[in-house]
Write an enzyme that holds these catalytic residues in place. Structure first.
Site, PDB file in Angstrom:
ATOM      1  N   GLY A 175      48.137  58.108  86.796  1.00  0.00           N
ATOM      2  CA  GLY A 175      49.329  58.965  86.713  1.00  0.00           C
ATOM      3  C   GLY A 175      50.577  58.190  86.358  1.00  0.00           C
ATOM      4  N   PHE A 176      50.633  56.946  86.844  1.00  0.00           N
ATOM      5  CA  PHE A 176      51.868  56.195  86.607  1.00  0.00           C
ATOM      6  C   PHE A 176      51.573  54.728  86.316  1.00  0.00           C
ATOM      7  CE2 PHE A 176      54.600  59.628  87.757  1.00  0.00           C
ATOM      8  CZ  PHE A 176      53.884  60.355  88.690  1.00  0.00           C
TER       9      PHE A 176
ATOM     10  N   MET B 112      43.687  62.148  80.704  1.00  0.00           N
ATOM     11  CA  MET B 112      43.785  62.450  82.127  1.00  0.00           C
ATOM     12  C   MET B 112      44.202  63.916  82.256  1.00  0.00           C
ATOM     13  SD  MET B 112      45.603  58.907  83.312  1.00  0.00           S
ATOM     14  CE  MET B 112      46.191  58.611  81.646  1.00  0.00           C
TER      15      MET B 112
ATOM     16  N   ASP C 184      41.873  49.606  83.850  1.00  0.00           N
ATOM     17  CA  ASP C 184      43.136  50.252  83.517  1.00  0.00           C
ATOM     18  C   ASP C 184      43.993  50.426  84.764  1.00  0.00           C
ATOM     19  OD1 ASP C 184      43.896  53.493  81.930  1.00  0.00           O
ATOM     20  OD2 ASP C 184      45.120  51.745  82.420  1.00  0.00           O
ATOM     21  N   GLY C 185      45.093  49.621  84.803  1.00  0.00           N
ATOM     22  CA  GLY C 185      46.028  49.794  85.916  1.00  0.00           C
ATOM     23  C   GLY C 185      46.269  48.492  86.653  1.00  0.00           C
ATOM     24  N   GLY C 186      47.523  48.023  86.616  1.00  0.00           N
ATOM     25  CA  GLY C 186      47.873  46.815  87.369  1.00  0.00           C
ATOM     26  C   GLY C 186      47.350  45.533  86.767  1.00  0.00           C
TER      27      GLY C 186
ATOM     28  N   MET D 130      48.466  62.959  79.753  1.00  0.00           N
ATOM     29  CA  MET D 130      48.488  63.484  81.119  1.00  0.00           C
ATOM     30  C   MET D 130      48.959  64.942  81.118  1.00  0.00           C
ATOM     31  SD  MET D 130      50.181  60.254  83.112  1.00  0.00           S
ATOM     32  CE  MET D 130      49.539  58.596  82.884  1.00  0.00           C
TER      33      MET D 130
ATOM     34  N   HIS E 222      43.191  58.109  76.299  1.00  0.00           N
ATOM     35  CA  HIS E 222      42.748  58.276  77.687  1.00  0.00           C
ATOM     36  C   HIS E 222      43.195  59.654  78.161  1.00  0.00           C
ATOM     37  CE1 HIS E 222      43.185  56.681  82.105  1.00  0.00           C
ATOM     38  NE2 HIS E 222      42.217  57.564  81.979  1.00  0.00           N
TER      39      HIS E 222
ATOM     40  N   MET F 133      39.248  52.867  86.435  1.00  0.00           N
ATOM     41  CA  MET F 133      40.643  52.888  86.879  1.00  0.00           C
ATOM     42  C   MET F 133      40.811  51.915  88.027  1.00  0.00           C
ATOM     43  SD  MET F 133      42.087  54.804  84.794  1.00  0.00           S
ATOM     44  CE  MET F 133      43.702  54.691  85.545  1.00  0.00           C
TER      45      MET F 133
ATOM     46  N   GLY G 217      50.039  48.064  80.686  1.00  0.00           N
ATOM     47  CA  GLY G 217      51.231  48.822  80.281  1.00  0.00           C
ATOM     48  C   GLY G 217      52.494  48.046  80.601  1.00  0.00           C
ATOM     49  N   SER G 218      52.885  48.042  81.854  1.00  0.00           N
ATOM     50  CA  SER G 218      54.177  47.432  82.232  1.00  0.00           C
ATOM     51  C   SER G 218      54.185  45.928  81.997  1.00  0.00           C
ATOM     52  CB  SER G 218      54.514  47.753  83.691  1.00  0.00           C
ATOM     53  OG  SER G 218      53.383  47.584  84.496  1.00  0.00           O
TER      54      SER G 218
ATOM     55  N   GLY H 118      52.887  50.598  86.344  1.00  0.00           N
ATOM     56  CA  GLY H 118      53.624  49.736  87.273  1.00  0.00           C
ATOM     57  C   GLY H 118      53.075  49.668  88.682  1.00  0.00           C
TER      58      GLY H 118
ATOM     59  N   HIS I 272      46.508  51.929  73.663  1.00  0.00           N
ATOM     60  CA  HIS I 272      46.044  52.849  74.700  1.00  0.00           C
ATOM     61  C   HIS I 272      47.048  53.983  74.836  1.00  0.00           C
ATOM     62  CE1 HIS I 272      43.672  53.735  78.345  1.00  0.00           C
ATOM     63  NE2 HIS I 272      44.813  54.013  78.933  1.00  0.00           N
TER      64      HIS I 272
ATOM     65  N   ASP J 171      47.979  57.282  76.864  1.00  0.00           N
ATOM     66  CA  ASP J 171      47.719  57.979  78.129  1.00  0.00           C
ATOM     67  C   ASP J 171      48.170  59.429  78.056  1.00  0.00           C
ATOM     68  OD1 ASP J 171      48.453  54.987  79.855  1.00  0.00           O
ATOM     69  OD2 ASP J 171      46.552  56.071  79.904  1.00  0.00           O
TER      70      ASP J 171
ATOM     71  N   SER K  39      49.293  49.934  76.831  1.00  0.00           N
ATOM     72  CA  SER K  39      49.471  51.384  76.996  1.00  0.00           C
ATOM     73  C   SER K  39      50.898  51.795  76.638  1.00  0.00           C
ATOM     74  CB  SER K  39      49.212  51.782  78.451  1.00  0.00           C
ATOM     75  OG  SER K  39      49.764  53.063  78.685  1.00  0.00           O
TER      76      SER K  39
HETATM   77  C1  DX5 Z   1      47.776  55.088  84.556  1.00  0.00           C
HETATM   78  C2  DX5 Z   1      47.384  54.857  83.105  1.00  0.00           C
HETATM   79  C3  DX5 Z   1      47.403  53.401  82.765  1.00  0.00           C
HETATM   80  C4  DX5 Z   1      48.790  52.803  82.908  1.00  0.00           C
HETATM   81  C5  DX5 Z   1      48.694  51.298  82.974  1.00  0.00           C
HETATM   82  O1  DX5 Z   1      47.450  56.402  84.910  1.00  0.00           O
HETATM   83  O2  DX5 Z   1      46.094  55.352  82.844  1.00  0.00           O
HETATM   84  O3  DX5 Z   1      46.947  53.211  81.424  1.00  0.00           O
HETATM   85  O4  DX5 Z   1      49.579  53.170  81.809  1.00  0.00           O
HETATM   86  O5  DX5 Z   1      49.970  50.830  83.263  1.00  0.00           O
HETATM   87  P1  DX5 Z   1      50.158  49.476  84.107  1.00  0.00           P
HETATM   88  O6  DX5 Z   1      49.491  48.402  83.286  1.00  0.00           O
HETATM   89  O7  DX5 Z   1      51.645  49.312  84.202  1.00  0.00           O
HETATM   90  O8  DX5 Z   1      49.484  49.678  85.423  1.00  0.00           O
HETATM   91 ZN    ZN Z   2      45.211  54.781  80.841  1.00  0.00          ZN
END
Ligand code: DX5
Ligand code: ZN
Length: 216
Positions: free
Chosen positions: A143-144, A69, A176-178, A38, A67, A138, A198-199, A146, A34, A36, A9
């Protein structure tokens, strides 16, 4: 067992140089990018619009996994389609007429995705599954980047695998996420086809090695 597609992402990339982030993704052997989007309302963060997709499109032959959001995604779906998105994923919680939106994404010649936040059960999107090319589960509150993965969300992946077998569906299942080296095996065992990261990706000193490890 097929290895999962990795979709880094750009939310975790350097916003002053997205092109470098996209180049890193491709160099590391990840197949999807990916993106994102928002709106600061559906989620408490604000990122970018169709012009980023348009400007990045010529810089990568990767699959653009957009994606959305955002509330009222119908306002921007045509713009993102024109800009070069391959997958357009809307949130089941962000519009009333999601059935019509998925049909509309297909009419634009794009792949359709439906995403659910941690508090939304799989049953809420069951009527939409025949229209979905991708289901994005999800595994954090959106939203964020990390954040820590919410393990209970992986139960939805298992449920979707069962439903797909029963329905004979063809949709891909993504999380998606963590997602990182610790949680990726849990997601793989649940049966995912795609993993967004992402992170973990953009913090990795060796991105190619990380992608290989996430694939298992
Ligand atoms: C969160 C995003 C994710 C996010 C994933 O709202 O939809 O795609 O960027 O980031 P990590 O992998 O750091 O959780
Ligand atoms: Zn995403």
């Amino acid at each position: 067992m097929k290895k999962p597609i990795i979709a880094p992402s750009v939310l975790a990339a350097d916003f002053s140089n997205f092109a470098a982030g996209v180049a890193d993704i491709r160099a590391a052997g990840a197949e999807w990018i990916h993106l994102d989007v928002m709106d600061g309302k559906f989620v408490p963060n604000l990122t970018f619009g169709p012009k980023l997709v348009q400007d990045l499109r010529p810089k990568s032959s990767g699959i653009f996994d957009v994606h959305l959001m955002i509330y009222e995604p119908d306002r921007l779906i045509p713009e993102f389609a024109k800009a070069g998105a391959d997958y357009l994923t809307i949130h089941a919680e962000a519009a009333v007429h999601t059935h019509r939106l998925l049909v509309g994404i297909h009419k634009l010649g794009k792949k359709s995705g439906i995403s659910i936040v941690p508090s939304t059960p799989v049953s809420f999107i069951e009527p939409l599954l025949p229209l979905a090319d991708l289901v994005l589960v999800m595994t954090v509150d959106p939203g964020f980047g990390g954040q820590e993965l919410i393990p209970e969300c992986l139960d939805k992946v298992k449920r979707l695998v069962e439903i797909r077998q029963r329905l004979g569906g063809a949709f891909l299942i993504s999380v998606d996420g963590g997602i990182n080296e610790t949680t990726a095996p849990l997601a793989r065992n649940a049966g995912v086809d795609v993993m967004v990261t992402g992170s973990a990706f953009f913090d990795a000193p060796d991105k190619t090695a990380l992608v290989a490890r996430l694939k298992g």
